[in-house]
Motif scaffolding. Structure first.
Motif, PDB file in Angstrom:
ATOM      1  N   LEU A 117       0.697  -1.156  -0.136  1.00 40.24           N
ATOM      2  CA  LEU A 117       0.122   0.062  -0.073  1.00 40.24           C
ATOM      3  C   LEU A 117       0.864   1.298  -0.093  1.00 40.24           C
ATOM      4  CD1 LEU A 117      -3.229   0.422   2.096  1.00 40.24           C
ATOM      5  CD2 LEU A 117      -1.310   2.307   1.803  1.00 40.24           C
ATOM      6  N   GLY A 118       1.945   1.199   0.792  1.00 41.07           N
ATOM      7  CA  GLY A 118       2.665   2.556   0.964  1.00 41.07           C
ATOM      8  C   GLY A 118       3.464   2.675  -0.451  1.00 41.07           C
ATOM      9  N   ALA A 119       4.008   1.550  -0.901  1.00 39.72           N
ATOM     10  CA  ALA A 119       4.671   1.673  -2.294  1.00 39.72           C
ATOM     11  C   ALA A 119       3.966   2.217  -3.351  1.00 39.72           C
ATOM     12  CB  ALA A 119       5.558   0.425  -2.675  1.00 39.72           C
ATOM     13  N   VAL A 120       2.782   1.233  -3.614  1.00 38.12           N
ATOM     14  CA  VAL A 120       1.728   1.600  -4.723  1.00 38.12           C
ATOM     15  C   VAL A 120       1.300   3.508  -4.330  1.00 38.12           C
ATOM     16  CG1 VAL A 120      -0.225   1.349  -5.957  1.00 38.12           C
ATOM     17  CG2 VAL A 120       1.138  -0.591  -5.223  1.00 38.12           C
ATOM     18  N   GLY A 121       0.796   3.644  -3.238  1.00 35.54           N
ATOM     19  CA  GLY A 121       0.397   5.021  -2.871  1.00 35.54           C
ATOM     20  C   GLY A 121       1.423   6.093  -3.055  1.00 35.54           C
ATOM     21  N   GLY A 122       2.591   5.766  -2.671  1.00 38.65           N
ATOM     22  CA  GLY A 122       3.698   6.797  -2.941  1.00 38.65           C
ATOM     23  C   GLY A 122       3.974   6.984  -4.391  1.00 38.65           C
ATOM     24  N   TRP A 123       3.977   5.950  -5.244  1.00 41.53           N
ATOM     25  CA  TRP A 123       3.908   5.972  -6.870  1.00 41.53           C
ATOM     26  C   TRP A 123       3.044   6.739  -7.171  1.00 41.53           C
ATOM     27  CZ3 TRP A 123       0.921   4.430 -10.787  1.00 41.53           C
ATOM     28  CH2 TRP A 123       1.674   4.341 -12.195  1.00 41.53           C
ATOM     29  N   VAL A 124       1.656   6.577  -6.854  1.00 36.63           N
ATOM     30  CA  VAL A 124       0.519   7.484  -7.444  1.00 36.63           C
ATOM     31  C   VAL A 124       0.866   8.782  -7.125  1.00 36.63           C
ATOM     32  CG1 VAL A 124      -2.059   7.830  -7.221  1.00 36.63           C
ATOM     33  CG2 VAL A 124      -0.859   5.636  -7.534  1.00 36.63           C
ATOM     34  N   LEU A 125       0.795   9.140  -5.902  1.00 33.05           N
ATOM     35  CA  LEU A 125       1.276  10.679  -5.486  1.00 33.05           C
ATOM     36  C   LEU A 125       2.745  11.043  -6.048  1.00 33.05           C
ATOM     37  CD1 LEU A 125       0.667  10.147  -1.645  1.00 33.05           C
ATOM     38  CD2 LEU A 125      -0.723  11.299  -3.273  1.00 33.05           C
ATOM     39  N   ILE A 161      -9.528  -4.827   9.759  1.00 33.60           N
ATOM     40  CA  ILE A 161      -8.233  -4.361   9.299  1.00 33.60           C
ATOM     41  C   ILE A 161      -8.395  -2.920   8.728  1.00 33.60           C
ATOM     42  CG2 ILE A 161      -6.075  -4.929   7.880  1.00 33.60           C
ATOM     43  CD1 ILE A 161      -6.469  -7.631   8.700  1.00 33.60           C
ATOM     44  N   ALA A 162      -9.214  -3.008   8.022  1.00 33.13           N
ATOM     45  CA  ALA A 162      -9.508  -1.446   7.204  1.00 33.13           C
ATOM     46  C   ALA A 162      -9.493  -0.271   8.204  1.00 33.13           C
ATOM     47  CB  ALA A 162     -10.736  -1.548   6.172  1.00 33.13           C
ATOM     48  N   PHE A 163     -10.549  -0.800   9.295  1.00 30.60           N
ATOM     49  CA  PHE A 163     -10.766   0.173  10.322  1.00 30.60           C
ATOM     50  C   PHE A 163      -9.473   0.647  10.996  1.00 30.60           C
ATOM     51  CE2 PHE A 163     -11.923   0.945  14.786  1.00 30.60           C
ATOM     52  CZ  PHE A 163     -12.807   2.289  14.617  1.00 30.60           C
ATOM     53  N   MET A 164      -8.568  -0.416  11.485  1.00 34.11           N
ATOM     54  CA  MET A 164      -7.382  -0.325  12.274  1.00 34.11           C
ATOM     55  C   MET A 164      -6.553   0.697  11.368  1.00 34.11           C
ATOM     56  SD  MET A 164      -4.530  -2.668  13.407  1.00 34.11           S
ATOM     57  CE  MET A 164      -3.844  -2.694  11.824  1.00 34.11           C
ATOM     58  N   VAL A 184      -4.864   7.696   0.050  1.00 28.04           N
ATOM     59  CA  VAL A 184      -4.441   6.440   1.145  1.00 28.04           C
ATOM     60  C   VAL A 184      -5.722   5.907   1.685  1.00 28.04           C
ATOM     61  CG1 VAL A 184      -3.625   5.938   3.503  1.00 28.04           C
ATOM     62  CG2 VAL A 184      -2.256   7.549   1.917  1.00 28.04           C
ATOM     63  N   THR A 185      -6.810   6.646   1.713  1.00 27.49           N
ATOM     64  CA  THR A 185      -8.306   5.898   1.934  1.00 27.49           C
ATOM     65  C   THR A 185      -8.693   5.082   0.922  1.00 27.49           C
ATOM     66  OG1 THR A 185      -8.583   8.100   3.528  1.00 27.49           O
ATOM     67  CG2 THR A 185     -10.627   6.727   2.657  1.00 27.49           C
ATOM     68  N   THR A 186      -8.527   5.287  -0.246  1.00 33.91           N
ATOM     69  CA  THR A 186      -8.739   4.595  -1.223  1.00 33.91           C
ATOM     70  C   THR A 186      -8.256   3.149  -1.177  1.00 33.91           C
ATOM     71  OG1 THR A 186      -9.455   6.316  -2.556  1.00 33.91           O
ATOM     72  CG2 THR A 186      -9.246   4.482  -3.691  1.00 33.91           C
ATOM     73  N   PHE A 187      -6.967   3.264  -1.037  1.00 31.78           N
ATOM     74  CA  PHE A 187      -5.904   1.961  -0.976  1.00 31.78           C
ATOM     75  C   PHE A 187      -6.465   1.059   0.237  1.00 31.78           C
ATOM     76  CE2 PHE A 187      -3.515   4.162  -4.183  1.00 31.78           C
ATOM     77  CZ  PHE A 187      -3.216   3.120  -5.163  1.00 31.78           C
ATOM     78  N   ILE A 188      -6.810   1.714   1.402  1.00 28.61           N
ATOM     79  CA  ILE A 188      -7.028   1.092   2.624  1.00 28.61           C
ATOM     80  C   ILE A 188      -8.325   0.501   2.254  1.00 28.61           C
ATOM     81  CG2 ILE A 188      -7.866   1.279   4.939  1.00 28.61           C
ATOM     82  CD1 ILE A 188      -5.730   3.343   5.339  1.00 28.61           C
ATOM     83  N   ILE A 189      -9.344   1.358   1.661  1.00 27.65           N
ATOM     84  CA  ILE A 189     -10.643   0.620   1.331  1.00 27.65           C
ATOM     85  C   ILE A 189     -10.515  -0.684   0.363  1.00 27.65           C
ATOM     86  CG2 ILE A 189     -12.937   0.906   0.171  1.00 27.65           C
ATOM     87  CD1 ILE A 189     -12.905   3.801   1.388  1.00 27.65           C
ATOM     88  N   LEU A 190      -9.735  -0.702  -0.447  1.00 27.58           N
ATOM     89  CA  LEU A 190      -9.528  -1.748  -1.581  1.00 27.58           C
ATOM     90  C   LEU A 190      -8.693  -2.917  -0.624  1.00 27.58           C
ATOM     91  CD1 LEU A 190      -8.082   0.213  -4.738  1.00 27.58           C
ATOM     92  CD2 LEU A 190     -10.254  -0.814  -4.311  1.00 27.58           C
ATOM     93  N   SER A 191      -7.616  -2.410   0.153  1.00 25.33           N
ATOM     94  CA  SER A 191      -7.152  -3.583   0.819  1.00 25.33           C
ATOM     95  C   SER A 191      -8.238  -4.143   1.623  1.00 25.33           C
ATOM     96  CB  SER A 191      -6.002  -2.979   1.838  1.00 25.33           C
ATOM     97  OG  SER A 191      -5.096  -2.467   0.897  1.00 25.33           O
ATOM     98  N   GLY A 192      -9.009  -3.661   2.341  1.00 24.80           N
ATOM     99  CA  GLY A 192      -9.972  -4.109   3.152  1.00 24.80           C
ATOM    100  C   GLY A 192     -11.040  -5.187   2.368  1.00 24.80           C
ATOM    101  N   ILE A 199     -10.090 -12.901   0.564  1.00 28.93           N
ATOM    102  CA  ILE A 199      -8.962 -14.011   0.648  1.00 28.93           C
ATOM    103  C   ILE A 199      -8.790 -14.434   2.077  1.00 28.93           C
ATOM    104  CG2 ILE A 199      -7.740 -12.974  -1.388  1.00 28.93           C
ATOM    105  CD1 ILE A 199      -5.892 -11.823   0.966  1.00 28.93           C
ATOM    106  N   LEU A 200      -9.477 -13.761   3.066  1.00 35.60           N
ATOM    107  CA  LEU A 200      -9.145 -14.577   4.502  1.00 35.60           C
ATOM    108  C   LEU A 200     -10.333 -14.919   5.278  1.00 35.60           C
ATOM    109  CD1 LEU A 200      -7.244 -11.381   6.128  1.00 35.60           C
ATOM    110  CD2 LEU A 200      -6.276 -13.536   5.408  1.00 35.60           C
TER     111      LEU A 200
END
Length: 324
Positions: free
Chosen positions: A147-155, A276-279, A309-317, A323-324
């Motif tokens: 998330l950090g790597a992709v978010g940094g690349w997008v920004l 996890i998305a909430f956290m 970052v909010t968008t990527f956290i939502i996608l991660s959640g 998958i979990l």
């Protein structure tokens, strides 16, 4: 080790104190004792390991390396990985963000560090390992780094440098003196006492948050009725993940305070991805962090940063729930 700790908690609460396991108070106190001992031991162990990493790969070394080398995109991943092994919350990461900009590091790479640093650190990993197991911990750590790597690349691709505050832009224009790092000549045995003391210092620093967080989790575990959380965030509907993140952003807590609460969310029926998305929203994005960022960013950049970052956290959640 965990079995022994659970046995100790059972003997203390159900044996010595004579409370029944099926009572609210007994269940809450057993949860509190077991999780507190388990998490503090894991926290010290993982913090000690991360202390070894930090002793040999300090943040100044990374900044100097990134300044002198072009890595064809891997610099985003490297900055994100280093953010994961440094013990900083969202607010304490901001001074390092200033240092990276001051050192001439590309803004996207700097954002990769800023995003990952509060999300994935030794405190979060220790808590996750103790509460959710190795597989979930590895998935969480990997997703946080990605998330950090992709978010940094997008920004970085958005060209947001122009939205930095005038103070930071003037600072970035000033030349910075850098040089090779000198080894201090210490052996691992000589470094060991300092690393141990640093690990103990970090544990002491988050001890209150751990106790409060586990205390809240214990109360929820013992007293909150079944079905309470499922009513609002359970059921697995797609909209529950965005709702969880939106509710989390105005809050502020570090991993030590929020992960025990997330464990109870999951135990009460909230899907793990939603929890996890909430956290992530709570520890990775916060109003105190936005206040500090106002010194180095314009409001437009803060909104862009929070939005990405909010968008990527939502996608991660959403992905976690699949998958979990």
């Amino acid at each position: 080790m965990f079995t022994w700790i659970e046995w100790l908690a059972d003997q203390l609460i159900f044996g010595l104190l004579g409370l029944a396991p099926d009572t609210h108070l007994g269940a809450a106190l057993q949860f509190f004792v077991y999780d507190t001992v388990k998490i503090l031991l894991l926290l010290f162990f993982i913090t000690f390991i991360m202390g070894i990493v930090n002793a040999y790969f300090p943040v100044e070394r990374l900044r100097s390396f990134l300044q002198r080398n072009r890595l064809f995109g891997l610099e985003y991943l490297l900055a994100s990985i280093f953010g994961a092994v440094t013990p900083f919350c969202s607010c304490s990461s901001v001074p390092l963000f200033i240092g990276f900009v001051r050192g001439g590091i590309p803004i996207g790479v700097t954002f990769a560090f800023l995003i990952t640093s509060p999300l994935v650190n030794e405190v979060a990993l220790a808590l996750f390992l103790g509460m959710f197991g190795l597989e979930t911990t590895l998935i969480y750590a990997g997703s946080g780094i990605l998330l950090g790597a992709v978010g940094g690349w997008v920004l970085g691709r958005l060209g947001v440098e122009r939205y930095l505050s005038d103070w930071v832009q003037k600072m970035a224009e000033q030349p910075v003196m850098t040089g090779d790092f000198e080894e201090d000549g210490q052996t691992f045995r000589q470094r060991l006492p300092g690393i141990t003391q640093e690990a103990l210092s970090i544990v002491r620093g988050v001890l209150l948050y751990v106790i409060v967080g586990i205390g809240i989790g214990a109360a929820m575990h013992g007293y909150v009725p079944e079905g309470f959380f499922e009513q609002y965030l359970g059921g697995g509907q797609w909209w529950t993940v965005p709702l969880a993140v939106i509710l989390a952003v105005p809050m502020y807590a570090n991993a030590a305070g929020i992960v025990p609460v997330i464990q109870v969310f999951v135990a009460k029926g909230i899907p793990l991805g939603t929890a996890i998305a909430f956290m992530m929203g709570t520890i990775g994005l916060s109003l105190p962090e936005a206040t500090l960022l106002k010194k180095v960013m314009t409001m437009k950049l803060i909104l862009i940063f929070f939005g990405v970052v909010t968008t990527f956290i939502i996608l991660s959640g959403l992905l976690f729930n699949l998958i979990l």
